[in-house]
Design a protein around this motif. Structure first.
Motif, PDB file in Angstrom:
ATOM      1  N   ALA A  71       0.823  -1.209   0.000  1.00 31.01           N
ATOM      2  CA  ALA A  71       0.000   0.000   0.000  1.00 31.01           C
ATOM      3  C   ALA A  71       0.856   1.258   0.000  1.00 31.01           C
ATOM      4  CB  ALA A  71      -0.947  -0.006   1.199  1.00 31.01           C
ATOM      5  N   ASP A  72       1.976   1.232   0.725  1.00 37.26           N
ATOM      6  CA  ASP A  72       2.827   2.425   0.767  1.00 37.26           C
ATOM      7  C   ASP A  72       3.429   2.730  -0.601  1.00 37.26           C
ATOM      8  OD1 ASP A  72       4.485   0.148   1.007  1.00 37.26           O
ATOM      9  OD2 ASP A  72       5.989   1.229   2.184  1.00 37.26           O
ATOM     10  N   LYS A  73       3.725   1.711  -1.372  1.00 35.25           N
ATOM     11  CA  LYS A  73       4.277   1.938  -2.712  1.00 35.25           C
ATOM     12  C   LYS A  73       3.223   2.515  -3.656  1.00 35.25           C
ATOM     13  CE  LYS A  73       8.026  -1.270  -2.310  1.00 35.25           C
ATOM     14  NZ  LYS A  73       8.605  -2.545  -2.629  1.00 35.25           N
ATOM     15  N   LEU A  74       1.992   2.057  -3.515  1.00 34.54           N
ATOM     16  CA  LEU A  74       0.907   2.588  -4.334  1.00 34.54           C
ATOM     17  C   LEU A  74       0.660   4.059  -3.997  1.00 34.54           C
ATOM     18  CD1 LEU A  74      -1.041   1.531  -6.512  1.00 34.54           C
ATOM     19  CD2 LEU A  74      -2.662   1.020  -4.690  1.00 34.54           C
ATOM     20  N   LEU A  75       0.665   4.379  -2.707  1.00 36.19           N
ATOM     21  CA  LEU A  75       0.490   5.772  -2.283  1.00 36.19           C
ATOM     22  C   LEU A  75       1.672   6.623  -2.721  1.00 36.19           C
ATOM     23  CD1 LEU A  75      -1.146   7.896  -0.794  1.00 36.19           C
ATOM     24  CD2 LEU A  75      -0.041   7.143   1.326  1.00 36.19           C
ATOM     25  N   LEU A  76       2.875   6.089  -2.585  1.00 31.02           N
ATOM     26  CA  LEU A  76       4.069   6.827  -3.006  1.00 31.02           C
ATOM     27  C   LEU A  76       4.030   7.129  -4.501  1.00 31.02           C
ATOM     28  CD1 LEU A  76       6.801   8.046  -2.252  1.00 31.02           C
ATOM     29  CD2 LEU A  76       7.819   5.793  -2.652  1.00 31.02           C
ATOM     30  N   GLU A  77       3.560   6.182  -5.287  1.00 34.51           N
ATOM     31  CA  GLU A  77       3.434   6.403  -6.730  1.00 34.51           C
ATOM     32  C   GLU A  77       2.514   7.596  -7.012  1.00 34.51           C
ATOM     33  OE1 GLU A  77       1.962   4.017 -10.758  1.00 34.51           O
ATOM     34  OE2 GLU A  77       2.208   2.892  -8.889  1.00 34.51           O
ATOM     35  N   ALA A  78       1.395   7.643  -6.315  1.00 35.45           N
ATOM     36  CA  ALA A  78       0.451   8.758  -6.489  1.00 35.45           C
ATOM     37  C   ALA A  78       1.076  10.070  -6.034  1.00 35.45           C
ATOM     38  CB  ALA A  78      -0.832   8.483  -5.719  1.00 35.45           C
ATOM     39  N   MET A  79       1.765  10.059  -4.903  1.00 31.30           N
ATOM     40  CA  MET A  79       2.385  11.277  -4.373  1.00 31.30           C
ATOM     41  C   MET A  79       3.492  11.786  -5.298  1.00 31.30           C
ATOM     42  SD  MET A  79       2.490  10.348  -0.319  1.00 31.30           S
ATOM     43  CE  MET A  79       3.156  11.935   0.184  1.00 31.30           C
ATOM     44  N   GLN A  80       4.309  10.874  -5.818  1.00 27.62           N
ATOM     45  CA  GLN A  80       5.386  11.283  -6.718  1.00 27.62           C
ATOM     46  C   GLN A  80       4.835  11.860  -8.007  1.00 27.62           C
ATOM     47  OE1 GLN A  80       7.578   7.584  -6.843  1.00 27.62           O
ATOM     48  NE2 GLN A  80       9.121   8.386  -5.431  1.00 27.62           N
ATOM     49  N   ARG A  81       3.807  11.240  -8.533  1.00 26.18           N
ATOM     50  CA  ARG A  81       3.223  11.744  -9.772  1.00 26.18           C
ATOM     51  C   ARG A  81       2.612  13.130  -9.553  1.00 26.18           C
ATOM     52  NH1 ARG A  81      -0.497   7.954 -13.473  1.00 26.18           N
ATOM     53  NH2 ARG A  81       1.185   6.541 -12.970  1.00 26.18           N
ATOM     54  N   GLN A  82       1.927  13.313  -8.425  1.00 27.07           N
ATOM     55  CA  GLN A  82       1.331  14.614  -8.148  1.00 27.07           C
ATOM     56  C   GLN A  82       2.409  15.664  -7.892  1.00 27.07           C
ATOM     57  OE1 GLN A  82      -1.900  15.413  -8.576  1.00 27.07           O
ATOM     58  NE2 GLN A  82      -1.071  17.468  -8.426  1.00 27.07           N
ATOM     59  N   ALA A  83       3.474  15.299  -7.196  1.00 20.81           N
ATOM     60  CA  ALA A  83       4.566  16.241  -6.950  1.00 20.81           C
ATOM     61  C   ALA A  83       5.207  16.664  -8.267  1.00 20.81           C
ATOM     62  CB  ALA A  83       5.611  15.619  -6.022  1.00 20.81           C
ATOM     63  N   TYR A  84       5.379  15.724  -9.186  1.00 20.72           N
ATOM     64  CA  TYR A  84       5.923  16.039 -10.504  1.00 20.72           C
ATOM     65  C   TYR A  84       5.031  17.043 -11.226  1.00 20.72           C
ATOM     66  CZ  TYR A  84       6.922  15.579 -15.455  1.00 20.72           C
ATOM     67  OH  TYR A  84       7.187  15.858 -16.775  1.00 20.72           O
ATOM     68  N   LEU A  85       3.719  16.793 -11.201  1.00 20.18           N
ATOM     69  CA  LEU A  85       2.786  17.703 -11.872  1.00 20.18           C
ATOM     70  C   LEU A  85       2.774  19.078 -11.207  1.00 20.18           C
ATOM     71  CD1 LEU A  85      -0.144  15.245 -12.575  1.00 20.18           C
ATOM     72  CD2 LEU A  85       1.439  16.219 -14.236  1.00 20.18           C
ATOM     73  N   ASN A  86       2.876  19.101  -9.879  1.00 19.66           N
ATOM     74  CA  ASN A  86       2.941  20.393  -9.165  1.00 19.66           C
ATOM     75  C   ASN A  86       4.170  21.172  -9.607  1.00 19.66           C
ATOM     76  OD1 ASN A  86       0.629  19.745  -7.761  1.00 19.66           O
ATOM     77  ND2 ASN A  86       1.697  19.208  -5.878  1.00 19.66           N
ATOM     78  N   ASP A  87       5.332  20.496  -9.672  1.00 18.36           N
ATOM     79  CA  ASP A  87       6.572  21.145 -10.099  1.00 18.36           C
ATOM     80  C   ASP A  87       6.464  21.637 -11.533  1.00 18.36           C
ATOM     81  OD1 ASP A  87       7.696  20.707  -7.627  1.00 18.36           O
ATOM     82  OD2 ASP A  87       8.878  18.971  -8.276  1.00 18.36           O
ATOM     83  N   LYS A  88       5.903  20.812 -12.386  1.00 22.56           N
ATOM     84  CA  LYS A  88       5.755  21.165 -13.792  1.00 22.56           C
ATOM     85  C   LYS A  88       4.880  22.414 -13.946  1.00 22.56           C
ATOM     86  CE  LYS A  88       4.143  19.264 -18.159  1.00 22.56           C
ATOM     87  NZ  LYS A  88       3.429  18.182 -18.800  1.00 22.56           N
ATOM     88  N   ASN A  89       3.789  22.473 -13.200  1.00 22.59           N
ATOM     89  CA  ASN A  89       2.886  23.627 -13.278  1.00 22.59           C
ATOM     90  C   ASN A  89       3.539  24.886 -12.745  1.00 22.59           C
ATOM     91  OD1 ASN A  89       0.830  22.152 -14.444  1.00 22.59           O
ATOM     92  ND2 ASN A  89      -0.151  21.673 -12.505  1.00 22.59           N
ATOM     93  N   ARG A  90       4.408  24.760 -11.755  1.00 22.82           N
ATOM     94  CA  ARG A  90       5.102  25.922 -11.209  1.00 22.82           C
ATOM     95  C   ARG A  90       6.081  26.512 -12.223  1.00 22.82           C
ATOM     96  NH1 ARG A  90       7.007  23.713  -5.683  1.00 22.82           N
ATOM     97  NH2 ARG A  90       5.443  22.198  -6.094  1.00 22.82           N
ATOM     98  N   LEU A  91       6.658  25.648 -13.044  1.00 23.91           N
ATOM     99  CA  LEU A  91       7.655  26.095 -14.016  1.00 23.91           C
ATOM    100  C   LEU A  91       7.008  26.744 -15.244  1.00 23.91           C
ATOM    101  CD1 LEU A  91      10.135  23.080 -13.873  1.00 23.91           C
ATOM    102  CD2 LEU A  91      10.423  25.353 -12.856  1.00 23.91           C
ATOM    103  N   GLU A  92       5.758  26.429 -15.474  1.00 23.16           N
ATOM    104  CA  GLU A  92       5.082  26.968 -16.670  1.00 23.16           C
ATOM    105  C   GLU A  92       4.598  28.384 -16.469  1.00 23.16           C
ATOM    106  OE1 GLU A  92       2.033  24.107 -17.598  1.00 23.16           O
ATOM    107  OE2 GLU A  92       3.482  22.756 -18.460  1.00 23.16           O
TER     108      GLU A  92
END
Length: 92
Positions: A71-92
């Protein structure tokens, strides 16, 4: 605060629903199959995948177990993907 705000939590839940759907589809499972393997209703699976609901911890763990993933890996996958999208949106 990465996920502390209400908006951040909703985005994480959205990402989690997307990842659950992707894992289900990767296994060629229908929602009915996932529901049977987890003991939750088909409509509950749909609500989670469509990003309209917040799964309880027990439901989340049951889904992860059905996929054979910690379960922690599934949650981590979601958190990492969202963090990536947050970073990407900040750079745009």
């Amino acid at each position: 605060m990465l996920f502390g705000s209400n908006e951040g939590q909703l985005k994480l839940l959205s990402r989690l629903g997307q990842i659950i759907r992707e894992h289900r589809e990767k296994r060629n499972w229908t929602r009915k199959i996932l529901a049977a393997k987890t003991g939750i209703s088909i409509s509950h699976v749909r609500v989670i995948e469509m990003r309209q609901g917040n799964p309880s911890v027990m439901v989340f763990v049951a889904i992860a177990v059905a996929f054979g993933i910690d379960a922690d890996k599934l949650l981590l996958e979601a958190m990492q993907r969202q963090a990536y999208l947050n970073d990407k949106n900040r750079l745009e």
